[in-house]
Design an enzyme around this catalytic site. Structure first.
Site, PDB file in Angstrom:
ATOM      1  N   LYS A  86       1.321  -1.458   0.123  1.00  0.00           N
ATOM      2  CA  LYS A  86      -0.226  -0.535   0.521  1.00  0.00           C
ATOM      3  C   LYS A  86       0.613   1.099  -0.279  1.00  0.00           C
ATOM      4  O   LYS A  86       1.216   1.644   0.665  1.00  0.00           O
ATOM      5  CB  LYS A  86      -0.896   0.231   1.097  1.00  0.00           C
ATOM      6  CG  LYS A  86      -2.092   0.969   0.656  1.00  0.00           C
ATOM      7  CD  LYS A  86      -3.047   1.819   2.248  1.00  0.00           C
ATOM      8  CE  LYS A  86      -1.525   2.670   2.498  1.00  0.00           C
ATOM      9  NZ  LYS A  86      -1.592   3.807   2.120  1.00  0.00           N
ATOM     10  N   THR A  93       6.256   7.124  14.293  1.00  0.00           N
ATOM     11  CA  THR A  93       5.413   6.511  15.298  1.00  0.00           C
ATOM     12  C   THR A  93       4.356   6.223  15.909  1.00  0.00           C
ATOM     13  O   THR A  93       4.420   5.137  16.048  1.00  0.00           O
ATOM     14  CB  THR A  93       7.087   7.120  16.524  1.00  0.00           C
ATOM     15  OG1 THR A  93       8.146   7.189  15.657  1.00  0.00           O
ATOM     16  CG2 THR A  93       6.713   6.666  17.652  1.00  0.00           C
ATOM     17  N   GLU A  94       3.489   7.278  15.676  1.00  0.00           N
ATOM     18  CA  GLU A  94       1.814   7.665  16.272  1.00  0.00           C
ATOM     19  C   GLU A  94       1.804   5.872  15.357  1.00  0.00           C
ATOM     20  O   GLU A  94       1.059   5.433  16.199  1.00  0.00           O
ATOM     21  CB  GLU A  94       1.634   8.795  16.017  1.00  0.00           C
ATOM     22  CG  GLU A  94       0.095   8.335  16.147  1.00  0.00           C
ATOM     23  CD  GLU A  94      -0.040   9.375  15.401  1.00  0.00           C
ATOM     24  OE1 GLU A  94       0.364  10.541  14.902  1.00  0.00           O
ATOM     25  OE2 GLU A  94      -1.372  10.136  15.444  1.00  0.00           O
ATOM     26  N   GLU A 107      10.033   0.840  10.324  1.00  0.00           N
ATOM     27  CA  GLU A 107      10.389   1.776  10.233  1.00  0.00           C
ATOM     28  C   GLU A 107      10.366   3.353  10.636  1.00  0.00           C
ATOM     29  O   GLU A 107       9.434   3.495   9.532  1.00  0.00           O
ATOM     30  CB  GLU A 107      11.924   1.869   9.084  1.00  0.00           C
ATOM     31  CG  GLU A 107      12.604   2.589   8.679  1.00  0.00           C
ATOM     32  CD  GLU A 107      12.829   3.513   8.469  1.00  0.00           C
ATOM     33  OE1 GLU A 107      12.210   4.228   9.296  1.00  0.00           O
ATOM     34  OE2 GLU A 107      12.698   3.937   6.956  1.00  0.00           O
ATOM     35  N   CYS A 154      13.851  10.394   7.486  1.00  0.00           N
ATOM     36  CA  CYS A 154      13.627   9.681   8.294  1.00  0.00           C
ATOM     37  C   CYS A 154      14.953  10.165   9.624  1.00  0.00           C
ATOM     38  O   CYS A 154      14.723   9.745  10.589  1.00  0.00           O
ATOM     39  CB  CYS A 154      13.223   8.767   8.593  1.00  0.00           C
ATOM     40  SG  CYS A 154      14.025   7.281   7.337  1.00  0.00           S
ATOM     41  N   GLU A 178      10.316  15.432  15.942  1.00  0.00           N
ATOM     42  CA  GLU A 178      10.698  15.324  14.404  1.00  0.00           C
ATOM     43  C   GLU A 178       9.814  16.264  13.464  1.00  0.00           C
ATOM     44  O   GLU A 178       8.600  16.169  13.574  1.00  0.00           O
ATOM     45  CB  GLU A 178      10.074  14.097  13.766  1.00  0.00           C
ATOM     46  CG  GLU A 178      10.803  13.564  13.008  1.00  0.00           C
ATOM     47  CD  GLU A 178      10.341  12.136  12.005  1.00  0.00           C
ATOM     48  OE1 GLU A 178       9.074  11.511  12.250  1.00  0.00           O
ATOM     49  OE2 GLU A 178      11.512  11.873  11.377  1.00  0.00           O
TER      50      GLU A 178
HETATM   51  P1  NAI Z   1       1.610   8.191   8.745  1.00  0.00           P
HETATM   52  O1  NAI Z   1       2.890   7.182   9.185  1.00  0.00           O
HETATM   53  O2  NAI Z   1       0.495   8.437   9.113  1.00  0.00           O
HETATM   54  O3  NAI Z   1       1.746   7.595   6.876  1.00  0.00           O
HETATM   55  C1  NAI Z   1       2.968   6.584   6.433  1.00  0.00           C
HETATM   56  C2  NAI Z   1       1.945   5.337   6.096  1.00  0.00           C
HETATM   57  O4  NAI Z   1       1.313   5.002   6.638  1.00  0.00           O
HETATM   58  C3  NAI Z   1       0.829   6.265   4.439  1.00  0.00           C
HETATM   59  O5  NAI Z   1       0.790   4.883   3.536  1.00  0.00           O
HETATM   60  C4  NAI Z   1      -0.607   5.348   5.322  1.00  0.00           C
HETATM   61  O6  NAI Z   1      -1.055   5.698   4.389  1.00  0.00           O
HETATM   62  C5  NAI Z   1      -0.411   4.536   6.556  1.00  0.00           C
HETATM   63  N1  NAI Z   1      -0.878   4.994   7.218  1.00  0.00           N
HETATM   64  C6  NAI Z   1      -1.471   5.972   8.014  1.00  0.00           C
HETATM   65  N2  NAI Z   1      -2.365   5.652   9.505  1.00  0.00           N
HETATM   66  C7  NAI Z   1      -2.215   4.371   8.896  1.00  0.00           C
HETATM   67  C8  NAI Z   1      -3.028   3.191  10.064  1.00  0.00           C
HETATM   68  N3  NAI Z   1      -4.330   3.685  10.977  1.00  0.00           N
HETATM   69  N4  NAI Z   1      -3.392   1.859   9.559  1.00  0.00           N
HETATM   70  C9  NAI Z   1      -2.176   1.873   8.471  1.00  0.00           C
HETATM   71  N5  NAI Z   1      -1.802   2.288   8.037  1.00  0.00           N
HETATM   72  C10 NAI Z   1      -2.071   3.851   8.235  1.00  0.00           C
HETATM   73  O7  NAI Z   1       2.670   9.564   7.455  1.00  0.00           O
HETATM   74  P2  NAI Z   1       2.605  11.785   7.588  1.00  0.00           P
HETATM   75  O8  NAI Z   1       0.713  11.435   8.229  1.00  0.00           O
HETATM   76  O9  NAI Z   1       2.169  10.839   6.092  1.00  0.00           O
HETATM   77  O10 NAI Z   1       3.502  12.086   8.642  1.00  0.00           O
HETATM   78  C11 NAI Z   1       3.566  12.666   9.996  1.00  0.00           C
HETATM   79  C12 NAI Z   1       4.967  12.421   9.765  1.00  0.00           C
HETATM   80  O11 NAI Z   1       4.899  10.905  10.224  1.00  0.00           O
HETATM   81  C13 NAI Z   1       5.544  13.346   9.275  1.00  0.00           C
HETATM   82  O12 NAI Z   1       6.025  14.160   9.487  1.00  0.00           O
HETATM   83  C14 NAI Z   1       6.947  12.623   9.814  1.00  0.00           C
HETATM   84  O13 NAI Z   1       7.500  12.556  10.998  1.00  0.00           O
HETATM   85  C15 NAI Z   1       6.406  10.887  10.097  1.00  0.00           C
HETATM   86  N6  NAI Z   1       6.833  10.034   8.352  1.00  0.00           N
HETATM   87  C16 NAI Z   1       7.958   9.613   8.585  1.00  0.00           C
HETATM   88  C17 NAI Z   1       8.348   8.616   7.908  1.00  0.00           C
HETATM   89  C18 NAI Z   1       9.436   7.484   7.385  1.00  0.00           C
HETATM   90  O14 NAI Z   1      10.268   7.782   6.781  1.00  0.00           O
HETATM   91  N7  NAI Z   1       9.721   6.676   8.648  1.00  0.00           N
HETATM   92  C19 NAI Z   1       7.946   8.789   6.158  1.00  0.00           C
HETATM   93  C20 NAI Z   1       6.459   9.430   6.402  1.00  0.00           C
HETATM   94  C21 NAI Z   1       6.841  10.399   7.454  1.00  0.00           C
END
Ligand code: NAI
Ligand code: MG
Length: 501
Positions: free
Chosen positions: A198, A253-254, A273, A307, A404
């Site tokens: 996804k 992380t959330e 990750e 990240c 972050e």
């Molecule tokens: P997110 O963690 O919400 O999204 C990442 C992925 O998880 C996307 O594919 C999203 O559709 C999916 N997702 C979201 N909620 C979900 C759920 N309840 N169950 C299963 N999958 C779910 O990240 P978002 O909102 O795009 O960005 C928020 C913050 O997260 C950023 O500001 C950054 O701090 C961090 N982040 C870290 C990343 C990394 O590379 N470790 C990459 C993207 C965001």
């Protein structure tokens, strides 16, 4: 709806985004069961770039069924390891042959400069597939001498098999859309798993185009299924599905914690990750000619949407002003603009949500007493641009230092002695990466030993290689991607014990 097609757009990309993109389930391109579509935006303009089928629970259900069938009954499991490896290698070749197109697509959907996508994102993804292709034939178990105390005199042949973990759900973010797909798919395919991928709702296009190459390469139906959609719907359904054996997640992380809860239902394996707040430590004995640009690119690469971004810059006091002014000078010279403009060195943030999040952090920083020596604001009349920003007068108890930001914002702080710096650098709930700049090799390795982070760079930053494991200590995650460590996440060990006499 304004389709943002600029005159210089790559012709195949123009074709690709013209019609709503479908999802890949069981080797077929299909609409969402609900018939719904959702928009993906061009972050340089804020306009709709393309429409994409909106996957939800029912689509995940079908994709899991297809992946399960492909795993349990398909030709995939009967293939030799060499055949599997060759398919993965072929995917790398196909991707390489379409580098230009993928770089355009990535730049349009994510905002990153075209030149960066061409030089980093696509070649790293190609190399990852090639590296993992080689592993398909090398997943060996062991033979084990037994000494069972309660069967005196008996002889055994005991060995281990490394078997694929099964049906894998992979949820990826938007910062390196293609590369994150490669990091996830490579080891899953090398080990013989089947996949439901996804992509992030902000950037689904390159994964969908990669799906076309997966079909073209000749992977059997159902081995890779790609279901675009939102996290709270499609992502959550995948994470909770009782017939999924493992979830691999990259993102916040959330949401990582939500994935862990969702996985509890069938105790599926989980690898994560997650975020970071990585310390970048510059000593006064460093080669400042390389440390200064290094510290600038540590935070400004990919607009800080990494990240592992070097977002906490610690500089030894006697060179603090010089280093910080040097980093600010780099920031001042960065040309911010659309990723497709050849002059651009930094593009927009990925989304309006991300823009608001980063601006919110800047406001929080200023209200707690931080000062921007360069940047500090949104910029541009349209699109999601933020100025490259260097904050000083920051302390470890401030939100901008603890959390972050995921934008082009670095907090610079002076330190007095090496003992103090280790404690401060490790004072974070994250532990993804860290860096040390010094000419003293003993000091460098002492720090590398003491830093609680999954990657420590010495006199460099943001160096990635398909062969080098990447992942987090503490709340930055579970497990390692890339390198042979990644294979452990996609295999399980079976012990086989035979009595010989
Ligand atoms: P997110 O963690 O919400 O999204 C990442 C992925 O998880 C996307 O594919 C999203 O559709 C999916 N997702 C979201 N909620 C979900 C759920 N309840 N169950 C299963 N999958 C779910 O990240 P978002 O909102 O795009 O960005 C928020 C913050 O997260 C950023 O500001 C950054 O701090 C961090 N982040 C870290 C990343 C990394 O590379 N470790 C990459 C993207 C965001
Ligand atoms: Mg989110």
């Amino acid at each position: 709806m304004g389709i943002a097609v600029s005159p210089q757009i790559h012709p195949r990309v123009a074709d690709f985004i013209e019609k709503p993109r479908k999802m890949l389930i069981n080797g077929k391109w299909i609409n969402a069961a609900s018939g719904k579509i959702f928009p993906t935006y061009n972050p340089a303009t804020g306009e709709v770039l393309a429409q994409v089928a909106e996957g939800d629970r029912e689509d995940i259900e079908q994709a899991v069924k297809a992946a399960r069938r492909a795993f349990d009954h398909g030709p995939w499991r009967r293939m030799t390891a060499s055949e599997r490896g060759r398919l993965i290698w072929k995917l790398g070749d196909l991707l390489e042959a379409n580098t230009e197109e993928f770089a355009y697509l990535e730049s349009l959907d994510n905002g990153k400069p075209l030149g960066v996508a061409k030089a980093a994102d696509v070649p790293l993804a190609v190399d990852l597939f090639r590296y993992m292709a080689g592993w398909a034939t090398k997943l060996e178990g062991n033979t084990i001498p037994l000494s069972v105390p309660y069967t005196p005199g008996a002889k055994y042949l005991a060995y281990t098999l490394r078997e694929p973990v099964g049906v894998v759900g992979q949820i990826i973010p938007w910062n390196f859309p293609l590369l994150m797909a490669a990091w996830k798919l490579g080891p899953a395919l090398a080990t013989g798993c089947t996949v439901i991928l996804k992509p992030a709702e902000q950037t689904p296009l390159s994964a969908l185009r990669l799906g076309e190459l997966i079909v073209e390469a000749g992977f059997p139906d159902g081995v890779v299924n790609i279901v675009p959609g939102y996290g709270e719907t499609a992502g959550a359904a995948l994470a909770a599905h009782s017939d999924v054996d493992k979830i691999a997640f990259t993102g916040s992380t959330e949401v990582g914690k939500l994935i862990v809860h969702a996985a509890a239902g069938n105790l599926k394996k989980v690898s994560l990750e997650l975020g970071g707040k990585s310390p970048n430590v510059v000593f006064k004995d460093a080669d400042l000619e390389s440390a200064i640009p290094g510290a600038a690119s540590a935070i400004f690469f990919n607009h800080g949407q990494c990240c592992c971004a070097g977002s906490r810059l610690y500089v030894e006091k006697s060179v603090f002003d010089r280093v910080v002014e040097g980093v600010a000078e780099h920031a001042r010279k960065i040309t911010v603009g659309s990723g497709l403009d050849p002059e651009t060195q930094m593009g927009p943030l990925v989304s309006e949500e991300q823009l608001n999040r980063v601006c919110g952090y800047l406001e929080a920083g200023f209200s707690e007493g931080a000062k921007a020596i360069i940047g500090g604001r949104k910029t541009g009349e349209k699109g999601y641009f933020v100025e490259p920003t260097v904050l000083i007068n920051t302390r470890e108890d401030m939100k901008v230092v603890r959390e972050e930001i995921f934008g082009p914002v670095v907090t610079a702080m002076p330190f007095e002695d090496p003992e103090e710096i280790l404690t401060r650098a490790n004072d974070s709930s994250y532990g993804l990466a860290a860096a040390v700049w010094t000419r003293d090799i003993s000091k460098a390795h002492r720090l590398a030993d003491g830093l609680r982070a999954g990657t420590v760079w010495i006199n460099c930053y943001n160096i990635f290689d398909a062969a080098m494991p990447f992942g987090g200590y503490k709340q930055s995650g579970w497990g390692r991607e890339m390198g042979h460590d990644a294979l452990n996440l996609y295999t399980q060990t079976k012990a086989v014990c035979t009595r010989l006499s």
